[in-house]
Write a protein that holds these residues in place. Structure first.
Motif, PDB file in Angstrom:
ATOM      1  N   ALA A  25       7.228 -51.569 -16.140  1.00  0.00           N
ATOM      2  CA  ALA A  25       7.159 -51.882 -17.574  1.00  0.00           C
ATOM      3  C   ALA A  25       7.317 -50.621 -18.404  1.00  0.00           C
ATOM      4  CB  ALA A  25       5.833 -52.572 -17.892  1.00  0.00           C
ATOM      5  N   LYS A  26       6.588 -49.568 -18.043  1.00  0.00           N
ATOM      6  CA  LYS A  26       6.662 -48.316 -18.796  1.00  0.00           C
ATOM      7  C   LYS A  26       8.064 -47.728 -18.760  1.00  0.00           C
ATOM      8  CE  LYS A  26       4.233 -43.909 -19.397  1.00  0.00           C
ATOM      9  NZ  LYS A  26       3.131 -43.046 -18.885  1.00  0.00           N
ATOM     10  N   ALA A  27       8.788 -47.987 -17.657  1.00  0.00           N
ATOM     11  CA  ALA A  27      10.154 -47.491 -17.528  1.00  0.00           C
ATOM     12  C   ALA A  27      11.156 -48.328 -18.331  1.00  0.00           C
ATOM     13  CB  ALA A  27      10.563 -47.473 -16.057  1.00  0.00           C
ATOM     14  N   GLY A  28      10.711 -49.497 -18.824  1.00  0.00           N
ATOM     15  CA  GLY A  28      11.572 -50.314 -19.670  1.00  0.00           C
ATOM     16  C   GLY A  28      12.448 -51.302 -18.938  1.00  0.00           C
ATOM     17  N   ILE A  29      12.099 -51.650 -17.701  1.00  0.00           N
ATOM     18  CA  ILE A  29      12.884 -52.624 -16.929  1.00  0.00           C
ATOM     19  C   ILE A  29      12.565 -54.025 -17.450  1.00  0.00           C
ATOM     20  CG2 ILE A  29      13.195 -53.621 -14.639  1.00  0.00           C
ATOM     21  CD1 ILE A  29      12.678 -50.770 -13.545  1.00  0.00           C
TER      22      ILE A  29
END
Length: 207
Positions: A144-148
């Motif tokens: 989530a933090k990586a934006g996937i």
């Protein structure tokens, strides 16, 4: 405090001297890289997947790839589906995962492009004994933090894939929202609209 016996397995544990850098990881032989992940620079050993785990990953990849090709035939950008591939979430400190299945925008290998989150539409992790916390908590936060945009957590029973827990990114909060769980026991052939249109054919996901 009593001393540990000389043959205690605890004595074989050694603290990692220094975090692994991206450059050091990239220099590793593939046979070593495929059995580890790196979290904040520290090596996490990955237990070899069971035959059932491998079959489930291959079945899921084949199913998703079939629908990806159909989407491309309708004009979607080039898509690739892969299994057990390096996904570089962050360079410093190094965070490198090897998801079970990934759907992503085609890379230009001639330019040496590495798979990074901005290319990825969907990550799938199959829960194994001992991986529940990693798959349902640690990786849930990391991806989530990586934006996937999409993350599936898959569970197996004695006959194959039995459950697909679907999460979609809330970009405002950079957190995943649970958007539904598909269960084989409920029957039917669920039809999904994202990350691409696809139909879950449970019989295609059996061992």
């Amino acid at each position: 405090m009593p001393a540990l016996p000389e043959d205690s397995w605890l004595l074989s544990i050694r603290q990692q001297v220094a975090p692994v850098t991206a450059e050091e990881y990239d220099a590793l032989p593939e046979d070593i890289a495929r059995v580890i992940e790196v979290v904040d620079g520290y090596v996490v050993y990955c237990e070899p997947p069971t035959p059932e785990h491998q079959i489930a990953g291959r079945r899921l990849a084949n199913l998703i790839e079939g629908h990806a090709r159909a989407a491309m035939s309708r004009g979607h950008d080039c898509l690739t589906v892969n299994t057990d591939i390096d996904l570089r979430l962050r360079d410093v400190p190094l965070l490198n995962r090897r998801p079970d299945v990934v759907l992503y925008r085609c890379l230009d290998r001639d330019l040496g492009e590495r798979l990074r989150p901005e290319y990825v539409s969907l990550v799938v992790e199959i829960v194994s004994p001992g991986s529940e916390t990693q798959d349902s908590a640690d990786k849930l936060g990391e991806y989530a933090k990586a934006g996937i945009p999409h993350y599936w957590i898959v569970r197996l029973d004695a006959t194959g894939v039995s459950m697909i827990e679907r999460h979609q990114l809330d970009r405002a909060a950079m957190l995943y929202k649970h958007v539904g769980t598909l269960m084989k026991d409920e029957g039917g052939t669920p039809e999904l609209g994202n990350p691409i249109p696809l139909t879950i054919e449970w019989q295609e996901l059996e061992f």
